[in-house]
Write a protein that holds these residues in place. Structure first.
Motif, PDB file in Angstrom:
ATOM      1  N   ARG A 279       0.581  -1.299   0.323  1.00 45.23           N
ATOM      2  CA  ARG A 279       0.041   0.128   0.129  1.00 45.23           C
ATOM      3  C   ARG A 279       0.917   1.154   0.133  1.00 45.23           C
ATOM      4  N   THR A 284      -3.344  -1.510  -4.547  1.00 45.81           N
ATOM      5  CA  THR A 284      -4.166  -2.047  -4.157  1.00 45.81           C
ATOM      6  C   THR A 284      -4.374  -2.706  -3.445  1.00 45.81           C
ATOM      7  N   THR A 295      -3.681  -7.804  -5.671  1.00 44.78           N
ATOM      8  CA  THR A 295      -2.731  -6.662  -5.628  1.00 44.78           C
ATOM      9  C   THR A 295      -3.132  -6.410  -7.206  1.00 44.78           C
TER      10      THR A 295
END
Ligand code: PMP
Length: 350
Positions: A279, A284, A295
């Motif tokens: 992050r 994301t 991710t």
């Protein structure tokens, strides 16, 4: 394929497992295996005298293993079915309960549509919500078998037990199969609901939290009647579905609660660190309840990221499919492996 193959099988699109390179050159974060070895008790159990006993057939009822599982989960021995990986358990369940139709999420374990095809079951694949979560309302009173992976794969997101209970209660005339392959890493198990619902079948595996993917061992918990159904198929197909060494290994792993807990905790701690680090880099990351993270890199396609990692010796999983082409699934490896994964990812971002 040959011209002799049955027409129905010619139309089959078999499941494609993640790559299994045999050269050990990769940091392998592509098939959600445990980075840790099985319990030391497993190594003791699979002894030379036991290997010598391979001349004898295994116990078709796998009694010591079934007892160990029943004890751990507080159910009767007639409520446990054991299979050659949870894939086999799932296959038997699709065969047993696919009479009408089966409903499952359009993005979930890729084997479900394959089993549906193989056993000629009509499949209703329900899209996820935009945030990749499952809408429980889609599974209420649905007039067909329900199959839900909880937590789901490859998203890592979980429904609560209360949400699943609503689904189970609203489908009293259908089997609701909850595939809990990843539940030990953070999800709420439906096992406590077994007392109340005879239509619930919970499927779990030794492949992830118990570090026995190569032993091929999975199990189902359900009412004695559902378990008898699965045994009916097994004893009409392959009574010795578990080999002697797997029965011993699985029993030892199930009995070593402390080791199991410590592996799960280490993986959860590493997962938090990896999520935070990604992050920070602008990725994301969905809130995973599993031993993997799903991710999306900020400035690269999923395929490019997968390939760049691969060139640097790290294998992750990517699917060229609409909606998820921008994403990759990364298994949580050891602390060292994930340190390297993050370092390489940082390099790729700069
Ligand atoms: N269910 C889910 C959701 C999975 O991701 C997997 C692992 N690929 C399985 C079942 C099958 O696991 P196994 O056959 O190794 O028990």
């Amino acid at each position: 394929m040959s011209r002799y193959l049955r027409a129905s099988l010619q139309a089959l699109d078999p499941y494609v497992p993640g790559e299994q390179p045999q050269d050990q050159q990769y940091i392998k974060l592509n098939t959600n295996e445990s980075p840790y070895p099985p319990s030391p008790r497993v190594l003791e159990a699979v002894s030379t005298p036991e290997v010598e006993k391979l001349r004898l057939y295994s116990d078709p009822e796998a009694r010591i293993l079934v007892s160990a599982i029943a004890k751990r989960y507080g159910v009767g021995v007639d409520q446990v079915f054991v299979g050659n990986g949870s894939d086999e358990v799932l296959a038997f369940a699709f065969q047993a309960y696919g009479g009408g139709k089966v409903r499952f999420p359009a993005l979930s374990y890729g084997f479900y549509p394959v089993f549906a095809r193989l056993y000629g079951v009509s499949a209703e694949e329900i899209p996820l919500k935009e945030d990749f979560s499952i809408d429980p309302a889609d599974y209420l009173d649905c007039g067909g078998t329900v199959v839900l992976a909880n937590p789901n794969a490859p998203t890592g997101l979980a429904l609560s037990r209360a949400e699943l209970e609503e689904i189970i209660a609203s489908n009293p005339d259908q089997v609701v199969l909850v595939d809990e392959a990843y539940v030990d890493f953070g999800g709420e198990s439906c096992v406590p609901l077994l007392e109340k619902y005879g239509n619930l079948l919970v499927v779990q595996t030794f492949s992830k939290s118990r570090a026995l993917a190569g032993a091929r061992l999975g199990f189902a918990l359900g009412s004695p009647e559902l378990i008898a159904d699965l045994n009916r198929i097994k004893f009409s197909f392959n009574p010795y579905n578990l080999n002697r060494l797997t029965i011993l290994a699985g029993t030892a792993a199930m009995e070593d609660e402390d080791y199991f807990q410590s592996c799960v905790q280490r993986i959860q701690a590493t997962r938090s660190r990896v999520t935070e680090a990604l992050r920070k880099l602008g990725f994301t990351v969905l809130d995973s309840q599993t031993n993997f993270v799903f991710t999306k890199p900020p400035a690269m396609s999923g395929r490019a990221y997968y390939q760049a990692l691969r060139q640097r010796g790290i294998l992750v999983r990517h699917w060229d499919r609409p909606l998820i082409a921008g994403w990759v699934r990364v298994t949580i490896g050891s602390e060292t492996e994930m340190g390297r994964f993050i370092a390489v990812t940082e390099e790729l971002q700069s």
